[in-house]
Scaffold this active site. Structure first.
Site, mmCIF file in Angstrom:
data_model
loop_
_atom_site.group_PDB
_atom_site.id
_atom_site.type_symbol
_atom_site.label_atom_id
_atom_site.label_comp_id
_atom_site.label_asym_id
_atom_site.label_seq_id
_atom_site.Cartn_x
_atom_site.Cartn_y
_atom_site.Cartn_z
ATOM 1 N N GLY A 274 -14.406 8.639 -5.636
ATOM 2 C CA GLY A 274 -13.646 8.559 -6.962
ATOM 3 C C GLY A 274 -13.480 8.508 -7.638
ATOM 4 C CD GLU A 316 -19.013 9.658 1.166
ATOM 5 O OE1 GLU A 316 -18.622 8.573 0.420
ATOM 6 O OE2 GLU A 316 -20.515 9.284 1.669
ATOM 7 N N PRO A 317 -15.590 13.256 -2.724
ATOM 8 C CG PRO A 317 -15.610 15.817 -3.356
ATOM 9 C CD PRO A 317 -16.461 14.602 -2.660
ATOM 10 N NE ARG A 319 -8.408 8.022 -5.813
ATOM 11 C CZ ARG A 319 -7.229 7.001 -6.339
ATOM 12 N NH1 ARG A 319 -6.233 6.984 -5.959
ATOM 13 N NH2 ARG A 319 -8.411 6.138 -4.819
ATOM 14 N NE ARG A 360 -3.069 4.241 -4.262
ATOM 15 C CZ ARG A 360 -3.227 4.883 -5.776
ATOM 16 N NH1 ARG A 360 -1.655 5.645 -5.935
ATOM 17 N NH2 ARG A 360 -3.791 4.542 -6.564
ATOM 18 C CB CYS A 391 14.515 -5.592 4.212
ATOM 19 S SG CYS A 391 15.308 -6.924 3.913
ATOM 20 C CD GLU A 392 8.874 -6.903 2.336
ATOM 21 O OE1 GLU A 392 8.739 -7.634 0.647
ATOM 22 O OE2 GLU A 392 9.010 -7.447 2.750
ATOM 23 C CE1 TYR A 421 -7.952 6.748 0.405
ATOM 24 C CE2 TYR A 421 -7.516 7.092 -1.634
ATOM 25 C CZ TYR A 421 -8.277 6.735 -0.710
ATOM 26 O OH TYR A 421 -10.036 7.199 -0.657
#
Length: 463
Positions: A274, A316-317, A319, A360, A391-392, A421
């Site tokens: 994290g 656990e890296p 990102r 994201r 189309c958003e 991600y």
């Protein structure tokens, strides 16, 4: 309070966020947001010795550009800073066979959380003993495969999973090496969907309720299961070690209780990952060396207080390794000034990607930066919003950023920090084709994940 006509009409909406400052030079890069080889040369953005304009001429846009040397150097930095620990790269951030091989070559382990990610890891030749397998709902077939492959550790997430492993090991005569994921009741300061250690969520078993201790007791007594230790993960995009302090204290207290009441000294403990990165100038992440020193201090202090030996530790890296190593390059399609209340104007810069390649911003309200990548501009800086082609209304790539006022169709815009991600969560929304991942190093560009084609899009359409 939300303006009745929406956020675009609220007072001050065009001033941008408080942390965003008008740049002295709109052409300049902010170094901490980019991979280490990124620089401007005559207005051209160059990464890994490759000008993005040249890369685009061959491979088109949108495209993820992966700086191999930067990725490897960040992997080594965690490996060296956490010497004596096991460093598991979190494959969910981004995984392909090339990246899995790089991780193995740099001496890291690999964390997977699905059958597909496990397939990629094994196809890449990663030693199964150096793989950790996560997931809160592993099927019987997935667990059978993991046990048969000799996976180094399966992170157990429920009593049902314990039952499945008991059945599988009894049937096969094989041994499952496991850790138990526990929730420590610590909520990292992050988005609700990526804060994972508070009690009201799907992962792990609670220390506070006693469920975690009961699960440890069962795992220790089970035939065919080797209980390695406890696993904790408090969230994502965390900038310092303070959140780990409370979590480590509670997890180590459970570790000590197991030793005291069950007479078992579990050999390992995983404090999760994290660790955050800088997406914009408001972010100030810690370096691996600082994180390692602070986390070691925390664990050693708690172990002394509890009178227990320090277990072998792991992190656990994901990102923090791949995030800054990738940028996404787009081509501008339209530039639309929109007049709002009191004559204020917002400039919408539409690019040829969007939420299909980076969800994201829409999903987490994430902030990103960007730069003009194909030329130098003498125009003044203007506050712009970079949006996608879907189309958003929420299809936003970069909510607020200063770009040259003369940004125009055909220009290239590059967004840093898109390694984690973005490709992993990419979709075919509006039947978009997912972009390629192009690794660059020493002036050479090579495709490691090719661009999807319309044939790919239709391959599963049996109608």
């Amino acid at each position: 309070m939300t303006h009745e006509a929406g956020w675009a009409h609220a007072p001050g909406a065009l001033r941008g966020p408080s942390w965003l400052r008008t740049p002295g030079d709109v052409n300049a890069l902010v170094p901490q947001l980019w991979s280490t080889t990124a620089h401007k040369a005559g207005g051209d953005l160059v990464i890994g010795g490759v000008a993005l304009a040249d890369l685009v001429a061959e491979h088109n846009t949108p495209a993820y550009v992966l700086d191999e040397e930067d990725f490897r150097s960040r992997a080594r930095a965690f490996r060296d800073a956490f010497a004596g620990w096991d460093v598991y790269y979190a494959g969910k951030a981004f995984l392909c066979t090339a990246v899995a091989r790089w991780i193995a070559e740099e001496g890291l382990c690999l964390d997977v959380c699905s059958a597909g990610e496990l397939t990629v890891a094994l196809r890449a030749g990663v030693d199964p003993r150096r793989i950790g397998y996560h997931g809160n709902n592993k099927s019987i077939s997935e667990l059978r495969r993991a046990v048969a492959a000799g996976i180094g550790r399966i992170i157990v997430d429920s009593v049902t999973e314990i039952e499945r492993l008991e059945m599988i090991t009894a049937d096969t005569g094989l041994t499952a090496r496991v850790m138990l994921r526990v929730t420590a009741g610590v909520e990292a300061h992050t988005h609700e969907y990526i804060a994972t250690a508070h009690e009201d969520q799907k992962f792990g078993l609670s220390i506070t309720s006693g469920d975690a201790f009961d699960a440890v007791r069962r795992l220790q007594a089970a035939e065919g299961i080797e209980m390695l230790g406890l696993h904790s993960h408090i969230g994502s995009q965390i900038f310092d070690a303070s959140g780990f302090e409370v979590a480590a204290r509670r997890v180590l207290a459970l570790h000590a209780r197991v030793a005291d009441e069950l007479g078992v000294a579990m050999p390992e403990m995983d404090l999760g990952g994290g660790f955050g990165i800088a997406y914009t100038t408001q972010d100030d992440p810690s370096e691996p060396g600082q994180l390692a020193a602070e986390m070691a201090r925390i664990v050693d202090h708690e172990c002394r207080a509890l009178g227990v030996d320090r277990p072998r530790l792991s992190i656990e890296p994901g990102r923090a390794i791949v995030g800054p190593s990738v940028c996404t390059v787009y081509t501008v399609g339209t530039v639309k000034p929109v007049t709002l209340d009191a004559g204020a104007v917002r400039t919408y810069v539409s690019v040829d990607g969007g939420m299909s390649d980076n969800v994201r911003t829409a999903l987490y309200d994430a902030d990103y930066s960007c730069t003009l990548a194909n030329r130098e501009s003498a125009a003044p800086a203007t506050l712009a919003r970079v949006v996608g082609k879907h189309c958003e209304a929420g299809d936003i790539v970069v909510r607020d950023e200063f770009l040259p006022a003369d940004v125009a169709p055909g220009d290239l815009v590059a967004v840093p920090g898109t390694g984690a991600y973005c490709r992993s969560m990419a979709s075919n929304y509006n039947h978009a084709l997912r972009p390629p991942v192009i690794a660059v190093r020493d002036g050479v560009a090579r495709v490691v994940v090719r661009r999807e084609t319309e044939d790919d899009l239709l391959a599963t359409d049996v109608g």
